[in-house]
Design a protein around this motif. Structure first.
Motif, PDB file in Angstrom:
ATOM      1  N   SER A  22       0.995  -1.246   0.089  1.00 20.69           N
ATOM      2  CA  SER A  22       0.074  -0.042  -0.075  1.00 20.69           C
ATOM      3  C   SER A  22       0.744   1.299   0.216  1.00 20.69           C
ATOM      4  CB  SER A  22      -0.920  -0.031   1.242  1.00 20.69           C
ATOM      5  OG  SER A  22      -1.609   1.417   1.267  1.00 20.69           O
ATOM      6  N   ILE A  23       1.782   1.376   0.766  1.00 13.32           N
ATOM      7  CA  ILE A  23       2.810   2.520   0.961  1.00 13.32           C
ATOM      8  C   ILE A  23       3.714   2.789  -0.549  1.00 13.32           C
ATOM      9  CG2 ILE A  23       4.734   3.430   2.084  1.00 13.32           C
ATOM     10  CD1 ILE A  23       3.524   2.200   4.470  1.00 13.32           C
ATOM     11  N   ALA A  24       3.993   1.643  -1.262  1.00  9.90           N
ATOM     12  CA  ALA A  24       4.561   1.688  -2.547  1.00  9.90           C
ATOM     13  C   ALA A  24       3.566   2.426  -3.438  1.00  9.90           C
ATOM     14  CB  ALA A  24       4.977   0.254  -2.750  1.00  9.90           C
ATOM     15  N   GLY A  25       2.206   1.754  -3.051  1.00 10.88           N
ATOM     16  CA  GLY A  25       1.386   2.632  -4.146  1.00 10.88           C
ATOM     17  C   GLY A  25       1.093   4.076  -3.962  1.00 10.88           C
ATOM     18  N   SER A  26       1.128   4.606  -2.665  1.00 10.85           N
ATOM     19  CA  SER A  26       1.086   5.859  -2.179  1.00 10.85           C
ATOM     20  C   SER A  26       2.439   6.496  -2.976  1.00 10.85           C
ATOM     21  CB  SER A  26       1.001   6.006  -0.664  1.00 10.85           C
ATOM     22  OG  SER A  26      -0.307   5.637  -0.426  1.00 10.85           O
ATOM     23  N   VAL A  27       3.702   6.088  -2.846  1.00  7.42           N
ATOM     24  CA  VAL A  27       4.795   6.783  -3.566  1.00  7.42           C
ATOM     25  C   VAL A  27       4.342   6.896  -4.920  1.00  7.42           C
ATOM     26  CG1 VAL A  27       7.188   6.219  -3.998  1.00  7.42           C
ATOM     27  CG2 VAL A  27       6.164   5.851  -1.832  1.00  7.42           C
ATOM     28  N   ALA A  28       4.006   5.780  -5.812  1.00  2.00           N
ATOM     29  CA  ALA A  28       3.703   5.807  -6.902  1.00  2.00           C
ATOM     30  C   ALA A  28       2.409   6.818  -7.483  1.00  2.00           C
ATOM     31  CB  ALA A  28       3.205   4.563  -7.479  1.00  2.00           C
ATOM     32  N   LEU A  29       1.480   6.814  -6.514  1.00  2.00           N
ATOM     33  CA  LEU A  29       0.412   7.985  -6.622  1.00  2.00           C
ATOM     34  C   LEU A  29       0.861   9.416  -6.418  1.00  2.00           C
ATOM     35  CD1 LEU A  29      -2.463   8.800  -7.322  1.00  2.00           C
ATOM     36  CD2 LEU A  29      -2.878   8.216  -4.812  1.00  2.00           C
ATOM     37  N   ALA A  30       1.794   9.642  -5.498  1.00  2.00           N
ATOM     38  CA  ALA A  30       2.192  10.888  -5.425  1.00  2.00           C
ATOM     39  C   ALA A  30       3.229  11.441  -6.600  1.00  2.00           C
ATOM     40  CB  ALA A  30       3.207  10.864  -4.015  1.00  2.00           C
ATOM     41  N   GLN A  31       4.114  10.396  -7.056  1.00  2.00           N
ATOM     42  CA  GLN A  31       4.869  10.726  -8.118  1.00  2.00           C
ATOM     43  C   GLN A  31       3.937  10.927  -9.243  1.00  2.00           C
ATOM     44  OE1 GLN A  31       7.070   6.861  -8.247  1.00  2.00           O
ATOM     45  NE2 GLN A  31       8.683   8.032  -7.123  1.00  2.00           N
ATOM     46  N   GLN A  32       2.838  10.186  -9.799  1.00  2.00           N
ATOM     47  CA  GLN A  32       1.813  10.627 -10.807  1.00  2.00           C
ATOM     48  C   GLN A  32       1.385  11.804 -10.464  1.00  2.00           C
ATOM     49  OE1 GLN A  32       1.501   9.016 -13.336  1.00  2.00           O
ATOM     50  NE2 GLN A  32      -0.548   8.020 -13.585  1.00  2.00           N
ATOM     51  N   ALA A  33       0.667  12.461  -9.238  1.00  2.00           N
ATOM     52  CA  ALA A  33       0.131  13.719  -9.015  1.00  2.00           C
ATOM     53  C   ALA A  33       1.295  14.619  -9.421  1.00  2.00           C
ATOM     54  CB  ALA A  33      -0.418  13.490  -7.689  1.00  2.00           C
ATOM     55  N   GLU A  34       2.685  14.514  -8.989  1.00  2.00           N
ATOM     56  CA  GLU A  34       3.596  15.556  -9.280  1.00  2.00           C
ATOM     57  C   GLU A  34       3.866  15.613 -10.726  1.00  2.00           C
ATOM     58  OE1 GLU A  34       7.276  16.182  -6.931  1.00  2.00           O
ATOM     59  OE2 GLU A  34       8.140  14.826  -8.376  1.00  2.00           O
TER      60      GLU A  34
END
Length: 330
Positions: A22-34
């Motif tokens: 889940s936390i790895a997914g959060s990193v990916a989502l933040a990178q996508q948002a950026e």
């Protein structure tokens, strides 16, 4: 001008996932948002919930910040009754020292847990009553103007990490207005008082050193997909999962039991809670999001991208950004 978009990430733990996944997914989502021009990503404090991995927002923010470069990151929010103001000032002062100019601090009055979890946190159930005073004490620590003689936040003093008041009622609206702080309304799951709270906040707002004009952030659920059918299937899954989480008390339902739940008063309650949602293709979602922004009288939207897995969540974030902001991938 396109409305600014931000992301609310609860670090959902999907079936078969570990908290690490889940936390790895959060990193990916933040990178996508950026990558796609979102303004900020916030993480909400929840405790003792098997499907949510954001129980320690400051720790999660530090990890995600180390894997991104420019996007703002913050708590949406820290449930202040669970903590001392000094502890939060030190935590977010530390984050600001490590990642200057990128850290937000949203503050909520609810404990974010049930009575048993409140006990496990060793918190006094009445601590929410001192929320306005605790916000001002915290604000003073971050400004380097401690209200407690001889005590200062290190790191934190003088950092002026931006504060936001979170709420779903007139209480938070009035407090944010009185303190001259931005106001974030939790319409993504508690929309009933949206219009009244925003109107109250704008009417009663007093300018402060931090903010010279009202700033409203409104929460909205989004499921953007390549086809209407795919989006609707995902949102139906989200509704059913949410209902089980809300009413299941930790037990697993059969499909027939979920069907019965969704056709009952409980299901109608879930429909009401998730009524501020945009679901469909990019064009459909753009129209729904714009209509919601007008209804909410919002200066910024914070989006909970609802999905069955990380891949769907990343795709939704991409499609919404392209539709609303027309920001190409770099």
């Amino acid at each position: 001008m396109p409305v600014p978009l931000s992301v609310l990430d609860l670090a959902h733990i999907a079936p078969g996932q570990s908290p690490g996944d889940s936390i790895a997914g959060s990193v990916a989502l933040a990178q996508q948002a950026e990558r796609y021009g979102y303004r900020r990503v916030w993480y909400a404090e929840h405790h003792s919930m098997p499907t949510i991995a954001s129980s320690a927002p400051a720790v999660l923010i530090a990890h995600v910040a180390a894997h991104t470069s420019t996007i703002r990151l913050g708590a949406g929010g820290v449930m202040l009754p669970n903590h001392s103001p000094l502890t939060i000032a030190e935590q977010f002062g530390t984050l600001d020292a490590m990642h200057p100019g990128r850290i937000d601090l949203g503050l909520g009055r609810a404990p974010g847990s049930d009575e048993r979890t409140t006990y496990a946190l060793r918190r006094d159930p009445s601590s929410a009553e001192s929320f306005p005073q605790d916000v001002q004490e915290l604000r003073a620590y971050l400004a380097g103007e401690s209200r407690v003689p001889g005590v200062q936040a290190v790191p934190g003093a003088g950092s002026r990490v931006p504060l936001f008041i979170l709420g779903s009622s007139l209480f938070g609206a009035k407090l944010a207005a009185a303190l001259g702080l931005p106001y974030a309304f939790a319409s993504h799951f508690a929309p009933q008082a949206l219009e009244a709270a925003v109107a109250t906040y704008r009417r009663e707002f007093r300018p402060s050193e931090d903010l010279d004009a009202p700033h409203v952030i409104a929460g909205v659920n989004v499921v953007a997909a390549d086809t209407t059918e795919r989006a609707q299937q995902t949102f139906e899954h989200v509704r059913r999962t949410f209902a089980q989480s809300l009413f299941g008390r930790g037990r697993t339902f059969t499909e027939a039991e979920v069907d019965a739940l969704m056709s009952s008063a409980a299901g109608m309650h879930v429909e009401s809670m998730l009524s501020c949602s945009a679901v469909g293709t990019p064009a459909q979602v753009r129209e729904q999001v714009e209509e919601f922004r007008r209804r909410a009288d919002a200066d910024e939207l914070i989006v909970a991208h609802q999905a069955r897995d990380t891949e769907e969540r990343l795709r939704s974030a991409e499609l919404l950004a392209e539709a609303v902001q027309a920001v190409p991938a770099s």
